[in-house]
Design a protein around this motif. Sequence first.
Motif: not given
Length: 502
Positions: A258-268
């Motif tokens: 149910l908890e929110l998990k990191p989906q991905g990484k943004l390199i900016v």
Amino acid sequence: MGLISGMLLGIVCGIGLMAALKRMMRYRSNKRIAKAVDVKLMGCLSRDDLKKVCGDNFPEWISFPVYEQVKWLNKQLSKLWPFIAEAGEAIIKESVEPLLEDYRPPGITSLKFSKLSLGTVAPKIEGIRVQSLKKGQITMDIDFRWGGDPNIVLGVEAAVVASIPIQLKNLQVFTVIRVIFQLTEEIPCISAVVVALLSEPKPRIDYVLKAIGGSLTALPGLSDMIDDTVNTIVTDMLEWPHRIVVQIGGIPVDTSDLELKPQGKLIVTVVRANGLKNHEMIGKSDPYAVVHIRPLFKVKTKTIDNNLNPVWDQTFELIAEDKETQSLILEVFDKDIGQDERMGVAKLPLNELVADAAKEIELRLLPKLDMTQVKDKKDRGTITVKVLYHEFNKEEQLAAMEAEKVILEERKKLKAEGVIGSTMDAVGSGVGMVGSGIGAGVGLVGSGFGAVGSGLSKAGKFMGRTFTGSSSSKKNGSSTPVNSVQENGGAKPLKTVLANTD
């Protein structure tokens, strides 16, 4: 003669009455036809069109029959409200006060509840719809309205003034709440509940600030600071996809799904800005850029002195929890001795990015992301960024969850040491925050301090409840980067350049 005159008068009056009656019936018939046409047309309108016609305060079930009226529930809620309010006051005080400290602006040394009462007026539920039914879960959307009579007083202390009691009056809440029930075979048949505010329609929380025994002008900008803090806490903790997870029944259960998990990484990579509007009386502005997906995890570039076309060319790493709903926020500030002034802001929705495909984008800077009430719409220049979104696999996701906890602890240490005034301060490369190493497995190297953050970094326990943080928030006016938060709307890219990822 009198008889003839009376007969003629009677005939004339009768004809007049019949004509008037016929005219009235024809008028009512035309009105009914016109109303039927209007009702039919309104029934064909979309949500956005109906909001333009009726405003934000229409009950959802009027136009959308998937929302069912629950008058019986409102009657029961009114009876139970005194008990619900008493429990809610204790929960809010224990859970929100630590957040007030985390989100506290640097101009304020203490921000706590002096008095908290939810009042006697119960909220009203305009409608409920069952969004989805799947094995082990029930998802509902609740159209929630509350114009109550709470008594909320904040004790505000600053370095230059004594404690000022600030009262929140005329509190009104308009939002749609998403509730997810996780089912179990054991009584009470519900093992956990997920609560979140839907981002569309945008949650509205209206109130008026009043100083008790003092004046809001005693501390310049105090009203804006409190507005920013309150709005950011609400949206950064609750707005979907972020949520609160509450365990039910006292028996420990696994709520990880149910908890929110990191989906991905943004390199900016913040490359440069062009044509910035000068904010200095003498000389030119000293711009720097602040970048974030979540307001709690901001990073900033170096400051380029006396330049309206700065080149930063600095790279950062940010964590995304929900690519479909989150956005990258870029703000440019003018460095000043006192309060830094915002020169412009832009937004890049993450759902416009293709995984593992590098992209260079030039965005137009706006005074505010919500341009509906902005009078000065002059050009404020552009900002150019290179972005690369990488979707996590299972191992990278676990590494990101651990790394973001480290980042949050580092921010708390920096705050305790006085390096930053608040955990919401943007962190620069000179602060010495250590990189997370999330991208090592995929060859994506961060900027050296890996600014990452997610809702799970704020996960904590109180009274048996598991909490998960949130992302977007709202901003009124310009302020320091400490309080700069996400708003409605966005900037359209002027130019997009696709880059080879090889």
